[in-house]
Enzyme design. Structure first.
Site, PDB file in Angstrom:
ATOM      1  N   SER A  70      17.870 -20.537   5.443  1.00 24.50           N
ATOM      2  CA  SER A  70      17.817 -20.217   6.878  1.00 24.50           C
ATOM      3  C   SER A  70      17.053 -18.919   7.092  1.00 24.50           C
ATOM      4  O   SER A  70      16.200 -18.824   7.984  1.00 24.50           O
ATOM      5  CB  SER A  70      19.237 -20.075   7.449  1.00 24.50           C
ATOM      6  OG  SER A  70      19.894 -21.322   7.447  1.00 24.50           O
ATOM      7  N   GLN A 177      14.625 -28.623   0.567  1.00 27.11           N
ATOM      8  CA  GLN A 177      15.181 -29.797  -0.117  1.00 27.11           C
ATOM      9  C   GLN A 177      14.275 -30.307  -1.240  1.00 27.11           C
ATOM     10  O   GLN A 177      14.693 -31.167  -2.018  1.00 27.11           O
ATOM     11  CB  GLN A 177      15.448 -30.936   0.890  1.00 27.11           C
ATOM     12  CG  GLN A 177      16.498 -30.615   1.951  1.00 27.11           C
ATOM     13  CD  GLN A 177      17.918 -30.460   1.388  1.00 27.11           C
ATOM     14  OE1 GLN A 177      18.206 -30.807   0.235  1.00 27.11           O
ATOM     15  NE2 GLN A 177      18.817 -29.903   2.192  1.00 27.11           N
ATOM     16  N   SER A 197      15.101 -22.287  -0.947  1.00 32.52           N
ATOM     17  CA  SER A 197      16.483 -21.830  -1.097  1.00 32.52           C
ATOM     18  C   SER A 197      16.922 -22.062  -2.536  1.00 32.52           C
ATOM     19  O   SER A 197      16.576 -23.073  -3.141  1.00 32.52           O
ATOM     20  CB  SER A 197      17.387 -22.618  -0.151  1.00 32.52           C
ATOM     21  OG  SER A 197      18.738 -22.420  -0.489  1.00 32.52           O
ATOM     22  N   HIS A 199      20.234 -22.175  -3.671  1.00 27.73           N
ATOM     23  CA  HIS A 199      21.510 -22.859  -3.914  1.00 27.73           C
ATOM     24  C   HIS A 199      21.419 -24.376  -3.761  1.00 27.73           C
ATOM     25  O   HIS A 199      22.400 -25.080  -3.946  1.00 27.73           O
ATOM     26  CB  HIS A 199      22.635 -22.277  -3.044  1.00 27.73           C
ATOM     27  CG  HIS A 199      22.623 -22.712  -1.609  1.00 27.73           C
ATOM     28  ND1 HIS A 199      23.338 -23.787  -1.151  1.00 27.73           N
ATOM     29  CD2 HIS A 199      21.972 -22.215  -0.539  1.00 27.73           C
ATOM     30  CE1 HIS A 199      23.139 -23.918   0.144  1.00 27.73           C
ATOM     31  NE2 HIS A 199      22.315 -22.983   0.546  1.00 27.73           N
ATOM     32  N   THR A 235      17.991  -4.030  -0.305  1.00 27.53           N
ATOM     33  CA  THR A 235      17.864  -3.991  -1.760  1.00 27.53           C
ATOM     34  C   THR A 235      17.774  -5.410  -2.306  1.00 27.53           C
ATOM     35  O   THR A 235      18.602  -6.256  -1.965  1.00 27.53           O
ATOM     36  CB  THR A 235      19.108  -3.293  -2.357  1.00 27.53           C
ATOM     37  OG1 THR A 235      19.213  -1.999  -1.764  1.00 27.53           O
ATOM     38  CG2 THR A 235      19.007  -3.173  -3.857  1.00 27.53           C
ATOM     39  N   CYS A 321      24.790 -27.442   8.106  1.00 25.81           N
ATOM     40  CA  CYS A 321      24.488 -26.308   8.978  1.00 25.81           C
ATOM     41  C   CYS A 321      24.717 -26.627  10.442  1.00 25.81           C
ATOM     42  O   CYS A 321      24.483 -25.796  11.310  1.00 25.81           O
ATOM     43  CB  CYS A 321      23.076 -25.813   8.741  1.00 25.81           C
ATOM     44  SG  CYS A 321      22.926 -25.064   7.115  1.00 25.81           S
TER      45      CYS A 321
END
Lengths: 371, 371
Positions: A70, A177, A197, A199, A235, A321
């Site tokens: 996101s 995806q 992404s 994860h 960071t 989501c």
């Protein structure tokens, strides 16, 4: 629990977790610090950038780290829009996108950008003629997902790239995806930017990246940011980034075998689910190899999901989501389905370790609850 | 390497790493998913919220997770400003803030908000009279850090809270350097919102939180967000959040002993550094217990930092978040120091495991390089 919701999130692999732990123990410096502990962190980060770009045939200086898909979509779309607004304020997208894409575009819309959506064919692919027609002199950005988590249909990025060739239009794709699972060639697809992404591919949560092809105009959301050439303050999570890189490379290196394994599973599921009850949404061939968008006659997807859950199987009735949103999936409506049919959507998505035994149990449960 | 840069970042503790690993293995669901794996993740998250709020005497529904301190500051300040703009567009801050606070406020300024800065006393505390004078009918937000990483001076939040009492002004503080280390009582300080980072207290990077007192007006940056009541899109990092909670509680539970240990170390350093060469910036008593802001006569802080590094000691010459910025620290200029003196700043910050042996070596090196 049989976990068949890998498009929502995946467990971290043992190797990614091990990499996370080892990095956290040895490279804990702040990569912005000018001492050796900072420098060691900074060098490791450079190494990860170089490794990640081998997956998409990009250049390592194009990688910017984010805190997930996101964040990647929002930061990329806003930065690309702000960086190119001198050339125009028109953006083209599709009705197949992740909620975060619409969140960014709604904000741009409030700020004076106009946004058009391409039409979608009944098989779930965007309509290239519609894209051609929507292009205007002031179009600065086209963002089309590589594959939506709802339909799983893979979009013709190469063809879109060809249409945009020679035009002063930035081409972005949400590849959350597909990254490291479905081949992406930044150069031959003529992509300027993608969102990634960690994860979704057995890497850590709160970690992701954007690739922005060097030379592409962008303007950071906040002034005075010294991290990542002004891309994003904060960071950098070196343990997360190394675990992400490990997980992505593991997928990439075995992508052909994994794809073949998944495609057989996909076919097996479709063969073993009764045609009288179950139907597939979207193209049967041109889809994510680990994804099935299904519907059971006369049943709501949400009901199927809850019944599967009662029987120890985790699947989804759409994007996690927007799981609290009760409107029918926009993508399916755009493909021409009725709201009733679209509400039927349930999604099964495999992981690397999914077994036929788990699929057998799933098929058995699906038949039992719909009997 | 002797690591004395714990205000920049800290290594993850063994327990936090272990918690991360175990959670990643057992609670990998997406907390937005409606199946049991999602529900388990969601319940764990609730547990962490409740635990974290015990540290500040808050309410668990006030915790919103972020991807770190910069993200916390930016999201909090923008959301609070947008949520209260019907009451006015004036914001008060200090010249002691983290760069991310200025990044958010600059953006708000571009969007039509006006921003004033309170004056600072020579000991590094904000001037309460100046705050009183700056307050206007259209002031909606005051943001003053609890302690800046540059000066280490702890700000009189309780007194500021008293000044704002009964006024319709939201009071936010960046507590990234103090959370779980220096006591914070949300209620008695009359704070409405704080920003927190996990990696400053031996937790994971890319993880943090905001506390927004229930009932405080805020408006999310993007519309249509279903995560965290619209606070911020993106799958929540459950392993990161549990490791963060573990690390914060470990600090909080032993905070009295740790503070006493650090304060003795601080005193030891000041006693053993030659008064002829070294001087302290900011208040000697009212400062972070693990922090010393120093200057060596006639030397640039950057030079001291690099020489220490050559001798195997990691310290800093200011905030790591602006290490590539060569202007003198704004906080020290505001305290009345010359640019030359301000350029002298170097910072030593201890961790839980810092030893006297490491400090002895550091004192020896500091004397040798400045001799």
């Amino acid at each position: 629990m049989i976990y068949l919701d890998h498009c929502a999130t995946t467990p971290m692999s043992a190797k990614a977790l091990d990499t996370y732990t080892k990095t956290a123990q040895s490279f804990y410096g702040n990569e912005q610090s000018l001492h050796d502990d900072g420098e060691a962190a900074s060098q490791l980060l450079q190494h990860c950038r170089a490794k990640l770009t081998t997956i998409i045939h990009g250049k390592s200086e194009g990688i910017y780290f984010t805190s997930g898909g996101s964040d990647s979509n929002i930061t990329a779309l806003l930065s690309l829009a702000y960086g190119n607004e001198d050339y125009g304020k028109h953006i083209i997208t599709s009705p197949l996108e992740h909620p975060s894409v619409y969140q960014a575009l709604n904000r741009l819309n409030q700020e004076g950008f106009s946004v058009s959506e391409v039409k979608v064919k009944s098989n779930g692919e965007v309509c290239l003629d519609s894209l051609q027609q929507l292009l205007r002199d002031d179009t600065i950005l086209v963002t089309i997902t590589h594959a939506s988590s709802e339909t799983g249909v893979i979009q013709p990025l190469k063809d879109i790239g060809r249409i945009l060739e020679g035009k002063n239009v930035v081409f972005h794709s949400d590849t959350v995806q597909t990254f490291a699972k479905v081949p992406i060639d930044i150069t031959s697809y003529q992509l300027d930017a993608i969102s990634i992404s960690a994860h979704k591919l057995n890497g850590p949560k709160n970690c992701g990246a954007c690739y922005i092809a060097p030379g592409t105009n962008w303007k950071g959301l906040y002034s005075g940011v010294t991290h990542q050439q002004g891309w994003k303050p904060g960071t950098i999570d070196i343990p997360g980034v190394t675990a992400f890189t490990e997980a992505a490379l593991a997928f990439h290196e075995h992508h052909a075998e994994t794809t073949a394994y998944w495609k057989r599973m996909q076919q097996w599921m479709l063969t073993n689910l009764s045609d009288d009850v179950f139907s597939l949404f979207g193209d049967i061939d041109n889809r994510l190899p680990h994804h099935l968008a299904l519907r059971a006659k006369g049943k709501e997807g949400q009901w199927i999901m809850l019944e599967c859950n009662r029987n120890g199987i985790a699947i989804s009735s759409g994007s996690a989501c927007k799981s609290s949103d009760s409107s029918p999936p926009k993508s399916l409506i755009a493909m021409g389905h009725t709201a009733e049919a679209a509400h039927g959507l349930f999604r099964i998505s495999f992981g690397k370790d999914t077994t036929y035994r788990e699929l057998e149990k799933t098929v058995e449960v699906l038949h039992r609850i719909t009997a």
